[in-house]
Design a protein around this motif. Structure first.
Motif, PDB file in Angstrom:
ATOM      1  N   ALA A  81       0.843  -1.194   0.000  1.00 17.53           N
ATOM      2  CA  ALA A  81       0.000   0.000   0.000  1.00 17.53           C
ATOM      3  C   ALA A  81       0.883   1.250   0.000  1.00 17.53           C
ATOM      4  O   ALA A  81       1.056   1.901   1.016  1.00 17.53           O
ATOM      5  CB  ALA A  81      -0.936  -0.009   1.201  1.00 17.53           C
ATOM      6  N   CYS A  82       1.434   1.552  -1.156  1.00 12.82           N
ATOM      7  CA  CYS A  82       2.281   2.744  -1.271  1.00 12.82           C
ATOM      8  C   CYS A  82       1.993   3.469  -2.585  1.00 12.82           C
ATOM      9  O   CYS A  82       2.881   4.039  -3.191  1.00 12.82           O
ATOM     10  CB  CYS A  82       3.754   2.378  -1.134  1.00 12.82           C
ATOM     11  SG  CYS A  82       4.299   0.982  -2.142  1.00 12.82           S
ATOM     12  N   ASP A  83       0.742   3.410  -3.003  1.00  7.95           N
ATOM     13  CA  ASP A  83       0.368   3.958  -4.305  1.00  7.95           C
ATOM     14  C   ASP A  83       0.560   5.464  -4.419  1.00  7.95           C
ATOM     15  O   ASP A  83       1.099   5.937  -5.415  1.00  7.95           O
ATOM     16  CB  ASP A  83      -1.089   3.606  -4.635  1.00  7.95           C
ATOM     17  CG  ASP A  83      -1.276   2.124  -4.896  1.00  7.95           C
ATOM     18  OD1 ASP A  83      -0.274   1.439  -5.175  1.00  7.95           O
ATOM     19  OD2 ASP A  83      -2.418   1.653  -4.815  1.00  7.95           O
ATOM     20  N   GLN A  84       0.101   6.241  -3.407  1.00 11.41           N
ATOM     21  CA  GLN A  84       0.167   7.699  -3.552  1.00 11.41           C
ATOM     22  C   GLN A  84       1.603   8.204  -3.693  1.00 11.41           C
ATOM     23  O   GLN A  84       1.872   9.016  -4.571  1.00 11.41           O
ATOM     24  CB  GLN A  84      -0.550   8.412  -2.411  1.00 11.41           C
ATOM     25  CG  GLN A  84      -0.679   9.913  -2.645  1.00 11.41           C
ATOM     26  CD  GLN A  84      -1.396  10.240  -3.961  1.00 11.41           C
ATOM     27  OE1 GLN A  84      -2.482   9.750  -4.220  1.00 11.41           O
ATOM     28  NE2 GLN A  84      -0.782  11.066  -4.801  1.00 11.41           N
ATOM     29  N   PRO A  85       2.543   7.748  -2.880  1.00  6.87           N
ATOM     30  CA  PRO A  85       3.924   8.200  -3.108  1.00  6.87           C
ATOM     31  C   PRO A  85       4.459   7.816  -4.486  1.00  6.87           C
ATOM     32  O   PRO A  85       5.234   8.562  -5.085  1.00  6.87           O
ATOM     33  CB  PRO A  85       4.724   7.515  -1.996  1.00  6.87           C
ATOM     34  CG  PRO A  85       3.729   7.223  -0.936  1.00  6.87           C
ATOM     35  CD  PRO A  85       2.435   6.959  -1.646  1.00  6.87           C
ATOM     36  N   LEU A  86       4.046   6.670  -5.005  1.00 13.13           N
ATOM     37  CA  LEU A  86       4.471   6.274  -6.354  1.00 13.13           C
ATOM     38  C   LEU A  86       3.830   7.167  -7.414  1.00 13.13           C
ATOM     39  O   LEU A  86       4.479   7.555  -8.379  1.00 13.13           O
ATOM     40  CB  LEU A  86       4.125   4.812  -6.624  1.00 13.13           C
ATOM     41  CG  LEU A  86       5.021   3.807  -5.917  1.00 13.13           C
ATOM     42  CD1 LEU A  86       4.489   2.398  -6.094  1.00 13.13           C
ATOM     43  CD2 LEU A  86       6.446   3.901  -6.405  1.00 13.13           C
ATOM     44  N   ILE A  87       2.566   7.503  -7.218  1.00 14.08           N
ATOM     45  CA  ILE A  87       1.896   8.424  -8.140  1.00 14.08           C
ATOM     46  C   ILE A  87       2.619   9.765  -8.140  1.00 14.08           C
ATOM     47  O   ILE A  87       2.883  10.344  -9.199  1.00 14.08           O
ATOM     48  CB  ILE A  87       0.406   8.582  -7.764  1.00 14.08           C
ATOM     49  CG1 ILE A  87      -0.337   7.284  -8.063  1.00 14.08           C
ATOM     50  CG2 ILE A  87      -0.224   9.760  -8.511  1.00 14.08           C
ATOM     51  CD1 ILE A  87      -1.735   7.219  -7.470  1.00 14.08           C
TER      52      ILE A  87
END
Length: 187
Positions: A81-87
């Motif tokens: 669950a690390c989608d936003q930092p990747l985005i």
């Protein structure tokens, strides 16, 4: 779902589950075997690609069981669950021209890595191209196939190269579209 060793070097140790789907060859008499597919990313859904190819490419759907899977760190079973930092990272200029742009890219990469590490720290060390290539061979074994064919796009080409290096005696054919330079380590 397929249970695979977290560490393929310790096949009797802890395991994780990876999500898999299979669309059987439409014309059994034309069947050439299985075709594992990966869209790249890293992080793209192999299961979505397999469904798309099975519906939209009669030549492949007639001749192959099309197999999609969600590599470690992707999909419901092992999702980090690390989608936003990747985005946030992917929104930056990936060809920095200035020191400030480079610093922003480095900072965003560090933030994304930290977010992923904080989510499932015990899994993070087990995620990597070599482990996913070994998972591909575990899929082959679970399907009872002597050989696989492989179709990879973008980062999926790196998976194909590593699979060929580690398990080439089980590779019937591979199509690597948009190949990555295996010597490139930068952003």
């Amino acid at each position: 779902m397929l249970e695979v060793p977290i560490d393929h070097g310790d096949p009797t140790g802890a395991t994780i589950a990876i999500d898999i789907n299979r669309s059987r060859a439409q014309r059994g008499e034309q069947r050439r075997g299985v075709l594992l597919v990966n869209p790249g990313g890293p992080g793209g859904s192999g299961m979505a690609l397999a469904r798309s190819l099975a519906r939209g490419n009669d030549a492949l759907a007639d001749a192959f069981d099309i197999i999609g899977w969600e590599p470690r760190g992707v999909g419901a079973a092992t999702n980090l669950a690390c989608d936003q930092p990747l985005i946030d990272y992917y929104r930056l200029d990936n060809t920095p021209d200035t020191a400030d742009e480079r610093a922003a890219l480095d900072r965003a990469a560090a933030e994304a890595a930290a977010a992923c590490a904080n989510d499932k720290p015990s899994l993070l060390d087990a995620i990597g191209t070599a482990a996913v290539a070994d998972d591909m061979d575990a899929i082959r074994t679970a399907l009872g196939e002597e050989e696989i064919s492989y179709l990879g796009y973008s980062y999926g080409t790196m998976l194909g190269l590593v699979y060929a290096e580690r398990h080439g005696d089980h590779l019937r054919a591979a199509v690597l579209d948009g190949i990555l330079d295996p010597t490139f380590t930068g952003v």
